[in-house]
Design a protein around this motif. Structure first.
Motif, PDB file in Angstrom:
ATOM      1  N   GLN A  94       0.564  -1.158   0.296  1.00 43.16           N
ATOM      2  CA  GLN A  94      -0.081  -0.149  -0.020  1.00 43.16           C
ATOM      3  C   GLN A  94       0.970   1.662  -0.340  1.00 43.16           C
ATOM      4  O   GLN A  94       1.810   0.883   0.816  1.00 43.16           O
ATOM      5  N   HIS A  96       0.555   5.418   1.463  1.00 43.66           N
ATOM      6  CA  HIS A  96       0.292   5.930   2.088  1.00 43.66           C
ATOM      7  C   HIS A  96       0.776   7.362   2.068  1.00 43.66           C
ATOM      8  O   HIS A  96       1.833   7.607   1.864  1.00 43.66           O
ATOM      9  N   ALA A 154      -6.954   0.764   4.068  1.00 43.57           N
ATOM     10  CA  ALA A 154      -5.619  -0.692   3.187  1.00 43.57           C
ATOM     11  C   ALA A 154      -6.443  -2.441   3.355  1.00 43.57           C
ATOM     12  O   ALA A 154      -6.055  -3.021   2.089  1.00 43.57           O
ATOM     13  N   THR A 161      -4.105   3.642  -3.395  1.00 46.50           N
ATOM     14  CA  THR A 161      -3.417   5.037  -2.509  1.00 46.50           C
ATOM     15  C   THR A 161      -4.428   6.000  -1.557  1.00 46.50           C
ATOM     16  O   THR A 161      -5.416   6.467  -2.119  1.00 46.50           O
TER      17      THR A 161
END
Length: 163
Positions: A94, A96, A154, A161
């Protein structure tokens, strides 16, 4: 704003400069669930002196320069949690964007199927007040870090994103 002001960079550090901005941070996080589907979290020591003090956080580590993500995943168990190593599986990656602190986090999410024993949870490492299984739906800005809430989202929406 000129293009060079929009660039992030990664630097090799032996100690993380948490005040630095415009950084790309590579991290490994570990998801471990109990039979009720609750996720293992750390309660950061109240006297930690950081924004996460007294809040719940998903166990994780910043990756070392040249470290493979899976090595970092195992390091969560043996160094961060100070418990017995176990099999882990990569379940996703993921991204962030922390606009406030001008950082971009790339998270490698690992999962281990074997729940942590009560004996292991009763001996949290330095800087952690408590290890416990927590229903991520109960995470709020008052009791949890933004990182924990981002990981909750997520897990619901793989591949997104978060900004």
């Amino acid at each position: 704003m000129s293009p060079e002001n929009n660039l992030a960079y990664a630097v090799k550090q032996t100690e993380i400069d948490y005040k630095a901005e415009d950084l790309i941070m590579l991290q490994a996080q570990l998801i471990n669930r109990n039979d009720n589907g609750h996720v293992l979290v750390e309660k950061v020591a109240a006297d930690a002196g950081t924004y996460s003090a007294g809040k719940y956080y998903i166990p994780g580590v910043s990756m070392k320069f040249g470290e493979h993500p899976e090595e970092a995943g195992h390091r969560i168990l043996t160094e961060e949690l100070e418990i017995e190593d176990r099999d882990i599986k990569l379940i996703g990656c993921q991204s962030h964007d922390d606009n406030e602190r001008k950082r971009w986090y790339v998270l490698f999410l690992f999962e281990t199927k074997e729940p942590v024993s009560q004996e292991e949870m009763d001996n949290p490492c330095e800087g952690i007040d408590e290890l416990l299984y927590f229903d991520l739906e109960n995470a709020t800005s008052e009791n949890s870090t933004q990182g924990l809430m981002d990981i909750r989202e997520a897990l619901k929406n793989p591949g997104k994103t978060y900004i």
